[in-house]
Motif scaffolding. Sequence first.
Motif, PDB file in Angstrom:
ATOM      1  N   ILE A 104       0.849  -1.185   0.000  1.00 24.76           N
ATOM      2  CA  ILE A 104       0.000   0.000   0.000  1.00 24.76           C
ATOM      3  C   ILE A 104       0.885   1.236   0.000  1.00 24.76           C
ATOM      4  O   ILE A 104       1.783   1.356   0.845  1.00 24.76           O
ATOM      5  N   LEU A 105       0.632   2.119  -0.935  1.00 30.75           N
ATOM      6  CA  LEU A 105       1.326   3.394  -0.994  1.00 30.75           C
ATOM      7  C   LEU A 105       0.347   4.458  -0.525  1.00 30.75           C
ATOM      8  O   LEU A 105      -0.712   4.622  -1.116  1.00 30.75           O
ATOM      9  N   THR A 106       0.680   5.148   0.542  1.00 33.30           N
ATOM     10  CA  THR A 106      -0.233   6.175   1.048  1.00 33.30           C
ATOM     11  C   THR A 106       0.497   7.223   1.859  1.00 33.30           C
ATOM     12  O   THR A 106       1.524   6.937   2.482  1.00 33.30           O
ATOM     13  N   GLY A 107      -0.034   8.403   1.828  1.00 36.37           N
ATOM     14  CA  GLY A 107       0.414   9.460   2.706  1.00 36.37           C
ATOM     15  C   GLY A 107      -0.620   9.725   3.791  1.00 36.37           C
ATOM     16  O   GLY A 107      -0.435  10.590   4.626  1.00 36.37           O
ATOM     17  N   LEU A 108      -1.718   8.975   3.744  1.00 37.89           N
ATOM     18  CA  LEU A 108      -2.798   9.165   4.717  1.00 37.89           C
ATOM     19  C   LEU A 108      -2.419   8.520   6.044  1.00 37.89           C
ATOM     20  O   LEU A 108      -2.256   7.313   6.138  1.00 37.89           O
ATOM     21  N   SER A 109      -2.298   9.340   7.072  1.00 39.48           N
ATOM     22  CA  SER A 109      -1.930   8.806   8.388  1.00 39.48           C
ATOM     23  C   SER A 109      -2.972   7.825   8.900  1.00 39.48           C
ATOM     24  O   SER A 109      -2.652   6.876   9.609  1.00 39.48           O
ATOM     25  N   GLY A 110      -4.231   8.028   8.519  1.00 39.81           N
ATOM     26  CA  GLY A 110      -5.289   7.126   8.953  1.00 39.81           C
ATOM     27  C   GLY A 110      -5.100   5.713   8.436  1.00 39.81           C
ATOM     28  O   GLY A 110      -5.400   4.746   9.132  1.00 39.81           O
ATOM     29  N   VAL A 111      -4.591   5.581   7.223  1.00 38.65           N
ATOM     30  CA  VAL A 111      -4.351   4.247   6.662  1.00 38.65           C
ATOM     31  C   VAL A 111      -3.196   3.590   7.401  1.00 38.65           C
ATOM     32  O   VAL A 111      -3.249   2.413   7.750  1.00 38.65           O
ATOM     33  N   LYS A 112      -2.166   4.352   7.685  1.00 36.12           N
ATOM     34  CA  LYS A 112      -1.031   3.809   8.440  1.00 36.12           C
ATOM     35  C   LYS A 112      -1.497   3.338   9.821  1.00 36.12           C
ATOM     36  O   LYS A 112      -1.120   2.270  10.284  1.00 36.12           O
ATOM     37  N   ALA A 113      -2.348   4.135  10.460  1.00 34.53           N
ATOM     38  CA  ALA A 113      -2.819   3.810  11.807  1.00 34.53           C
ATOM     39  C   ALA A 113      -3.689   2.564  11.832  1.00 34.53           C
ATOM     40  O   ALA A 113      -3.706   1.836  12.821  1.00 34.53           O
ATOM     41  N   MET A 114      -4.405   2.309  10.768  1.00 36.74           N
ATOM     42  CA  MET A 114      -5.316   1.163  10.777  1.00 36.74           C
ATOM     43  C   MET A 114      -4.702  -0.101  10.180  1.00 36.74           C
ATOM     44  O   MET A 114      -5.358  -1.119  10.078  1.00 36.74           O
ATOM     45  N   ALA A 115      -3.433  -0.055   9.823  1.00 34.98           N
ATOM     46  CA  ALA A 115      -2.790  -1.212   9.200  1.00 34.98           C
ATOM     47  C   ALA A 115      -2.949  -2.483  10.037  1.00 34.98           C
ATOM     48  O   ALA A 115      -3.276  -3.546   9.505  1.00 34.98           O
ATOM     49  N   LYS A 116      -2.732  -2.379  11.329  1.00 40.35           N
ATOM     50  CA  LYS A 116      -2.838  -3.555  12.198  1.00 40.35           C
ATOM     51  C   LYS A 116      -4.248  -4.124  12.188  1.00 40.35           C
ATOM     52  O   LYS A 116      -4.430  -5.329  12.282  1.00 40.35           O
ATOM     53  N   ARG A 117      -5.235  -3.262  12.072  1.00 42.42           N
ATOM     54  CA  ARG A 117      -6.634  -3.708  12.035  1.00 42.42           C
ATOM     55  C   ARG A 117      -6.858  -4.709  10.896  1.00 42.42           C
ATOM     56  O   ARG A 117      -7.663  -5.616  10.998  1.00 42.42           O
ATOM     57  N   PHE A 118      -6.132  -4.509   9.812  1.00 40.72           N
ATOM     58  CA  PHE A 118      -6.251  -5.375   8.640  1.00 40.72           C
ATOM     59  C   PHE A 118      -5.157  -6.444   8.582  1.00 40.72           C
ATOM     60  O   PHE A 118      -5.031  -7.140   7.586  1.00 40.72           O
ATOM     61  N   GLY A 119      -4.358  -6.548   9.640  1.00 39.92           N
ATOM     62  CA  GLY A 119      -3.292  -7.546   9.669  1.00 39.92           C
ATOM     63  C   GLY A 119      -2.101  -7.168   8.809  1.00 39.92           C
ATOM     64  O   GLY A 119      -1.333  -8.031   8.388  1.00 39.92           O
ATOM     65  N   LEU A 120      -1.911  -5.882   8.567  1.00 43.22           N
ATOM     66  CA  LEU A 120      -0.804  -5.405   7.740  1.00 43.22           C
ATOM     67  C   LEU A 120       0.287  -4.809   8.618  1.00 43.22           C
ATOM     68  O   LEU A 120       0.046  -4.400   9.749  1.00 43.22           O
ATOM     69  N   ARG A 121       1.493  -4.757   8.073  1.00 41.51           N
ATOM     70  CA  ARG A 121       2.620  -4.157   8.776  1.00 41.51           C
ATOM     71  C   ARG A 121       2.992  -2.843   8.097  1.00 41.51           C
ATOM     72  O   ARG A 121       2.963  -2.755   6.872  1.00 41.51           O
ATOM     73  N   VAL A 122       3.383  -1.872   8.887  1.00 46.33           N
ATOM     74  CA  VAL A 122       3.879  -0.607   8.351  1.00 46.33           C
ATOM     75  C   VAL A 122       5.400  -0.681   8.341  1.00 46.33           C
ATOM     76  O   VAL A 122       6.013  -0.903   9.379  1.00 46.33           O
ATOM     77  N   SER A 123       5.969  -0.532   7.181  1.00 44.97           N
ATOM     78  CA  SER A 123       7.424  -0.585   7.056  1.00 44.97           C
ATOM     79  C   SER A 123       8.035   0.712   7.577  1.00 44.97           C
ATOM     80  O   SER A 123       7.642   1.799   7.158  1.00 44.97           O
ATOM     81  N   PRO A 124       9.000   0.604   8.466  1.00 42.80           N
ATOM     82  CA  PRO A 124       9.620   1.822   8.992  1.00 42.80           C
ATOM     83  C   PRO A 124      10.624   2.442   8.021  1.00 42.80           C
ATOM     84  O   PRO A 124      11.049   3.565   8.196  1.00 42.80           O
ATOM     85  N   ARG A 125      11.005   1.701   6.983  1.00 43.95           N
ATOM     86  CA  ARG A 125      12.064   2.192   6.102  1.00 43.95           C
ATOM     87  C   ARG A 125      11.613   2.246   4.642  1.00 43.95           C
ATOM     88  O   ARG A 125      12.234   1.662   3.769  1.00 43.95           O
ATOM     89  N   VAL A 126      10.561   2.947   4.378  1.00 43.78           N
ATOM     90  CA  VAL A 126      10.076   3.067   3.010  1.00 43.78           C
ATOM     91  C   VAL A 126      10.595   4.365   2.408  1.00 43.78           C
ATOM     92  O   VAL A 126      10.524   5.411   3.024  1.00 43.78           O
ATOM     93  N   VAL A 127      11.124   4.251   1.210  1.00 40.72           N
ATOM     94  CA  VAL A 127      11.500   5.417   0.437  1.00 40.72           C
ATOM     95  C   VAL A 127      10.693   5.357  -0.842  1.00 40.72           C
ATOM     96  O   VAL A 127      10.695   4.350  -1.553  1.00 40.72           O
ATOM     97  N   PHE A 128       9.974   6.420  -1.117  1.00 43.96           N
ATOM     98  CA  PHE A 128       9.141   6.462  -2.319  1.00 43.96           C
ATOM     99  C   PHE A 128       9.805   7.405  -3.309  1.00 43.96           C
ATOM    100  O   PHE A 128      10.184   8.514  -2.965  1.00 43.96           O
ATOM    101  N   MET A 129       9.949   6.926  -4.525  1.00 46.04           N
ATOM    102  CA  MET A 129      10.524   7.736  -5.592  1.00 46.04           C
ATOM    103  C   MET A 129       9.584   7.701  -6.780  1.00 46.04           C
ATOM    104  O   MET A 129       8.910   6.704  -7.000  1.00 46.04           O
ATOM    105  N   GLU A 130       9.535   8.781  -7.528  1.00 40.98           N
ATOM    106  CA  GLU A 130       8.710   8.808  -8.719  1.00 40.98           C
ATOM    107  C   GLU A 130       9.361   9.674  -9.764  1.00 40.98           C
ATOM    108  O   GLU A 130      10.195  10.525  -9.454  1.00 40.98           O
ATOM    109  N   GLY A 131       9.003   9.445 -11.001  1.00 43.90           N
ATOM    110  CA  GLY A 131       9.555  10.256 -12.090  1.00 43.90           C
ATOM    111  C   GLY A 131       8.963   9.830 -13.409  1.00 43.90           C
ATOM    112  O   GLY A 131       8.322   8.785 -13.525  1.00 43.90           O
ATOM    113  N   ASP A 132       9.134  10.648 -14.394  1.00 45.54           N
ATOM    114  CA  ASP A 132       8.646  10.348 -15.736  1.00 45.54           C
ATOM    115  C   ASP A 132       9.591   9.403 -16.453  1.00 45.54           C
ATOM    116  O   ASP A 132      10.792   9.418 -16.222  1.00 45.54           O
ATOM    117  N   LEU A 133       9.035   8.590 -17.327  1.00 48.06           N
ATOM    118  CA  LEU A 133       9.845   7.690 -18.155  1.00 48.06           C
ATOM    119  C   LEU A 133       9.919   8.240 -19.569  1.00 48.06           C
ATOM    120  O   LEU A 133       9.025   8.839 -20.065  1.00 48.06           O
TER     121      LEU A 133
END
Length: 124
Positions: A95-124
Amino acid sequence: MIEEFLLSQHYDLMSSWYEERGIPPVSLNSLPRTGFIANRMAAGFLIQTNTDVCIFDYLASDPKAKQIERTRSVIEVVASLLSAGRQLGYKRVNILTGLSGVKAMAKRFGLRVSPRVVFMEGDL
């Protein structure tokens, strides 16, 4: 109420949420076909891959909505995306999100929040 996200009905609404946050809206060509909108307050999309992992992205919510209603709507969207992913045969989700609410509810859905995520984007 959860609905299938339809570009013709929901795109302008979702774009306004991005604009109200000072973020450029997602382009029409970037949105996957599988998406949901809940209560006209939150939306999200499932990106299909050729692996056993699907990706949830472009999660957005109405910044003007009350926090509790927005949170409930995000929960509905994520639950619907998880169900769709299972129905499509995926075994894992990223899951890619900037929504703090999604991060907070991750455990509710049995998901883990990665502490070391780096997101990069760019045009091809």
